[in-house]
Design a protein around this motif. Structure first.
Motif, PDB file in Angstrom:
ATOM      1  N   VAL A   3       4.494  -5.421   3.395  1.00  0.00           N
ATOM      2  CA  VAL A   3       3.839  -4.479   2.579  1.00  0.00           C
ATOM      3  C   VAL A   3       2.377  -5.162   1.964  1.00  0.00           C
ATOM      4  O   VAL A   3       1.783  -4.814   1.340  1.00  0.00           O
ATOM      5  CB  VAL A   3       4.660  -4.041   1.232  1.00  0.00           C
ATOM      6  CG1 VAL A   3       5.825  -3.238   1.797  1.00  0.00           C
ATOM      7  CG2 VAL A   3       5.300  -5.328   0.557  1.00  0.00           C
ATOM      8  N   GLN A   4       2.371  -6.480   2.552  1.00  0.00           N
ATOM      9  CA  GLN A   4       1.263  -7.498   1.867  1.00  0.00           C
ATOM     10  C   GLN A   4       0.805  -8.317   3.089  1.00  0.00           C
ATOM     11  O   GLN A   4       1.730  -9.012   3.630  1.00  0.00           O
ATOM     12  CB  GLN A   4       1.519  -8.282   0.847  1.00  0.00           C
ATOM     13  CG  GLN A   4       0.662  -8.685  -0.090  1.00  0.00           C
ATOM     14  CD  GLN A   4       0.760  -9.144  -1.365  1.00  0.00           C
ATOM     15  OE1 GLN A   4       1.801  -8.854  -1.778  1.00  0.00           O
ATOM     16  NE2 GLN A   4       0.092 -10.064  -1.902  1.00  0.00           N
ATOM     17  N   PHE A  13       5.844 -14.717  -4.373  1.00  0.00           N
ATOM     18  CA  PHE A  13       6.661 -13.386  -4.121  1.00  0.00           C
ATOM     19  C   PHE A  13       7.717 -13.086  -5.349  1.00  0.00           C
ATOM     20  O   PHE A  13       7.554 -11.702  -5.579  1.00  0.00           O
ATOM     21  CB  PHE A  13       7.849 -13.882  -2.962  1.00  0.00           C
ATOM     22  CG  PHE A  13       8.659 -12.615  -2.741  1.00  0.00           C
ATOM     23  CD1 PHE A  13       8.432 -11.518  -2.299  1.00  0.00           C
ATOM     24  CD2 PHE A  13      10.163 -12.916  -3.358  1.00  0.00           C
ATOM     25  CE1 PHE A  13       9.393 -10.622  -2.103  1.00  0.00           C
ATOM     26  CE2 PHE A  13      10.960 -12.172  -3.110  1.00  0.00           C
ATOM     27  CZ  PHE A  13      10.647 -10.716  -2.572  1.00  0.00           C
ATOM     28  N   ALA A  17       7.506  -9.433  -6.909  1.00  0.00           N
ATOM     29  CA  ALA A  17       8.811  -8.528  -6.932  1.00  0.00           C
ATOM     30  C   ALA A  17       9.144  -8.148  -8.395  1.00  0.00           C
ATOM     31  O   ALA A  17       9.832  -7.145  -8.402  1.00  0.00           O
ATOM     32  CB  ALA A  17      10.075  -9.343  -6.171  1.00  0.00           C
ATOM     33  N   ASN A  22       6.982  -2.774  -9.057  1.00  0.00           N
ATOM     34  CA  ASN A  22       8.078  -3.052  -8.019  1.00  0.00           C
ATOM     35  C   ASN A  22       9.593  -2.828  -8.392  1.00  0.00           C
ATOM     36  O   ASN A  22      10.338  -3.168  -7.380  1.00  0.00           O
ATOM     37  CB  ASN A  22       7.614  -4.293  -7.192  1.00  0.00           C
ATOM     38  CG  ASN A  22       6.300  -4.313  -6.473  1.00  0.00           C
ATOM     39  OD1 ASN A  22       5.898  -3.555  -5.983  1.00  0.00           O
ATOM     40  ND2 ASN A  22       5.829  -5.489  -6.756  1.00  0.00           N
ATOM     41  N   ARG A  25      11.637  -0.862  -5.853  1.00  0.00           N
ATOM     42  CA  ARG A  25      11.479  -1.360  -4.545  1.00  0.00           C
ATOM     43  C   ARG A  25      12.577  -2.474  -3.987  1.00  0.00           C
ATOM     44  O   ARG A  25      12.609  -3.125  -4.925  1.00  0.00           O
ATOM     45  CB  ARG A  25      10.060  -1.910  -4.191  1.00  0.00           C
ATOM     46  CG  ARG A  25       9.078  -0.512  -4.322  1.00  0.00           C
ATOM     47  CD  ARG A  25       7.773  -0.975  -4.308  1.00  0.00           C
ATOM     48  NE  ARG A  25       7.056  -1.307  -2.928  1.00  0.00           N
ATOM     49  CZ  ARG A  25       6.213  -1.920  -2.761  1.00  0.00           C
ATOM     50  NH1 ARG A  25       5.209  -2.148  -3.560  1.00  0.00           N
ATOM     51  NH2 ARG A  25       5.875  -1.855  -1.425  1.00  0.00           N
ATOM     52  N   ARG A  26      13.180  -2.331  -2.977  1.00  0.00           N
ATOM     53  CA  ARG A  26      14.062  -3.331  -2.425  1.00  0.00           C
ATOM     54  C   ARG A  26      13.106  -4.271  -1.472  1.00  0.00           C
ATOM     55  O   ARG A  26      12.637  -3.936  -0.291  1.00  0.00           O
ATOM     56  CB  ARG A  26      15.276  -2.820  -1.504  1.00  0.00           C
ATOM     57  CG  ARG A  26      16.138  -2.117  -2.388  1.00  0.00           C
ATOM     58  CD  ARG A  26      17.184  -1.524  -1.778  1.00  0.00           C
ATOM     59  NE  ARG A  26      17.854  -2.241  -0.789  1.00  0.00           N
ATOM     60  CZ  ARG A  26      18.080  -1.936   0.351  1.00  0.00           C
ATOM     61  NH1 ARG A  26      17.519  -1.034   1.200  1.00  0.00           N
ATOM     62  NH2 ARG A  26      18.577  -2.806   1.218  1.00  0.00           N
ATOM     63  N   LEU A  27      12.686  -5.689  -2.012  1.00  0.00           N
ATOM     64  CA  LEU A  27      11.864  -6.312  -1.291  1.00  0.00           C
ATOM     65  C   LEU A  27      12.533  -7.723  -0.784  1.00  0.00           C
ATOM     66  O   LEU A  27      13.260  -8.199  -1.674  1.00  0.00           O
ATOM     67  CB  LEU A  27      10.666  -6.801  -2.226  1.00  0.00           C
ATOM     68  CG  LEU A  27       9.736  -5.606  -2.638  1.00  0.00           C
ATOM     69  CD1 LEU A  27       8.824  -6.126  -4.007  1.00  0.00           C
ATOM     70  CD2 LEU A  27       9.124  -4.819  -1.649  1.00  0.00           C
ATOM     71  N   GLU A  28      12.034  -8.150   0.560  1.00  0.00           N
ATOM     72  CA  GLU A  28      12.811  -9.376   0.748  1.00  0.00           C
ATOM     73  C   GLU A  28      11.537 -10.404   1.305  1.00  0.00           C
ATOM     74  O   GLU A  28      10.171  -9.628   1.356  1.00  0.00           O
ATOM     75  CB  GLU A  28      13.366  -9.282   2.177  1.00  0.00           C
ATOM     76  CG  GLU A  28      14.741  -8.524   2.123  1.00  0.00           C
ATOM     77  CD  GLU A  28      15.635  -8.374   3.560  1.00  0.00           C
ATOM     78  OE1 GLU A  28      16.779  -8.703   3.271  1.00  0.00           O
ATOM     79  OE2 GLU A  28      14.834  -8.069   4.446  1.00  0.00           O
ATOM     80  N   TYR A  29      11.554 -11.664   1.352  1.00  0.00           N
ATOM     81  CA  TYR A  29      10.582 -12.681   1.413  1.00  0.00           C
ATOM     82  C   TYR A  29      10.874 -13.310   2.959  1.00  0.00           C
ATOM     83  O   TYR A  29      11.844 -13.967   2.792  1.00  0.00           O
ATOM     84  CB  TYR A  29      10.401 -13.526   0.191  1.00  0.00           C
ATOM     85  CG  TYR A  29       9.511 -14.540   0.608  1.00  0.00           C
ATOM     86  CD1 TYR A  29       8.004 -14.520   0.629  1.00  0.00           C
ATOM     87  CD2 TYR A  29      10.156 -15.999   0.638  1.00  0.00           C
ATOM     88  CE1 TYR A  29       7.408 -15.572   0.648  1.00  0.00           C
ATOM     89  CE2 TYR A  29       9.201 -16.904   0.502  1.00  0.00           C
ATOM     90  CZ  TYR A  29       7.915 -16.722   0.675  1.00  0.00           C
ATOM     91  OH  TYR A  29       7.022 -17.943   0.812  1.00  0.00           O
ATOM     92  N   VAL A  34       5.981 -10.313   2.488  1.00  0.00           N
ATOM     93  CA  VAL A  34       6.814  -9.403   1.768  1.00  0.00           C
ATOM     94  C   VAL A  34       7.432  -8.225   2.601  1.00  0.00           C
ATOM     95  O   VAL A  34       6.470  -7.615   3.354  1.00  0.00           O
ATOM     96  CB  VAL A  34       5.923  -8.783   0.556  1.00  0.00           C
ATOM     97  CG1 VAL A  34       6.768  -7.662  -0.164  1.00  0.00           C
ATOM     98  CG2 VAL A  34       5.467 -10.003  -0.395  1.00  0.00           C
ATOM     99  N   GLU A  36       9.289  -4.751   2.812  1.00  0.00           N
ATOM    100  CA  GLU A  36      10.205  -3.711   1.976  1.00  0.00           C
ATOM    101  C   GLU A  36      11.233  -3.255   2.896  1.00  0.00           C
ATOM    102  O   GLU A  36      10.923  -2.625   3.902  1.00  0.00           O
ATOM    103  CB  GLU A  36       9.159  -2.447   1.488  1.00  0.00           C
ATOM    104  CG  GLU A  36      10.104  -1.546   0.936  1.00  0.00           C
ATOM    105  CD  GLU A  36       8.983  -0.618   0.022  1.00  0.00           C
ATOM    106  OE1 GLU A  36       7.719  -0.626   0.263  1.00  0.00           O
ATOM    107  OE2 GLU A  36       9.596   0.073  -0.899  1.00  0.00           O
TER     108      GLU A  36
END
Length: 186
Positions: A3-4, A13, A17, A22, A25-29, A34, A36
């Motif tokens: 997403v970025q 991050f 997040a 956000n 939103r379910r965000l992982e690094y 980033v 989603e």
């Protein structure tokens, strides 16, 4: 899906997040990017079933102490931020669930159910990092009706629809016939 584009530090991050935009939103690094996490109903139904089977096992085996998290429980893994679909954390590793967005203690078991938006390279990075911190990983492939068990220091164990998964050292005595996992919804 990324997403970025620019690479971020873990601290950047976490600030990103935490932005109100956000919140849902379910965000992982992963690898400085980033990601989603987007799923579908097939994968979501399997996630629910796996969590249900593990939860029932824990109720029937009170000597196996710990807790299960779903796809909203995140973890810091090797400096990155992951949200496994299902995870089990033993009481020996962590007495109670954390109230942090990404808990600092890695789970004993992480379950990743593949969906069409999963990036294979990102998944391999996650598996490698989970293994490096001592986490067993079950990777479920819904279209192929397979499950691969990744355990630190062991060869990958592929399972098909006619096989039975066991919980190994993490969930001793746990068994799940894959035909029961992949049974069509009633």
């Amino acid at each position: 899906m990324a997403v970025q584009a620019p690479r971020l530090t873990a601290e950047e991050f976490e600030r990103f997040a935490a932005l109100p935009a956000n919140a849902d939103r379910r965000l992982e690094y992963i690898g400085g990017e980033v990601i989603e996490v987007v799923s579908n109903q097939v994968s979501s139904a399997l996630v629910y079933r796996i969590g249900l089977f593990i939860g029932m096992y824990l109720m029937q085996h009170p000597h196996v102490e710990g807790f299960v998290t779903g796809s909203d429980g995140g973890y810091v893994i090797a400096g990155e931020r992951y949200i496994p679909d299902v995870a089990f954390v033993s009481k020996a590793r962590q007495a109670a669930p954390s109230d942090r967005p990404y808990g600092l203690v890695p789970p004993d078991l992480a379950v990743e159910v593949l969906s069409p938006t999963n990036d294979p390279d990102a998944m391999m990075t996650k598996i490698g990092n989970y293994l490096a911190v001592g986490t067993v990983v079950w990777v479920v492939n819904p279209p192929k009706q397979t499950l691969h068990v990744f355990a630190p220091g062991q060869a990958v164990k592929p399972l098909g629809i006619d096989d039975t998964l066991n919980g190994g050292d993490v969930l001793p005595g746990f068994t799940l016939a894959l035909k029961d996992l992949f049974a069509p919804a009633e």
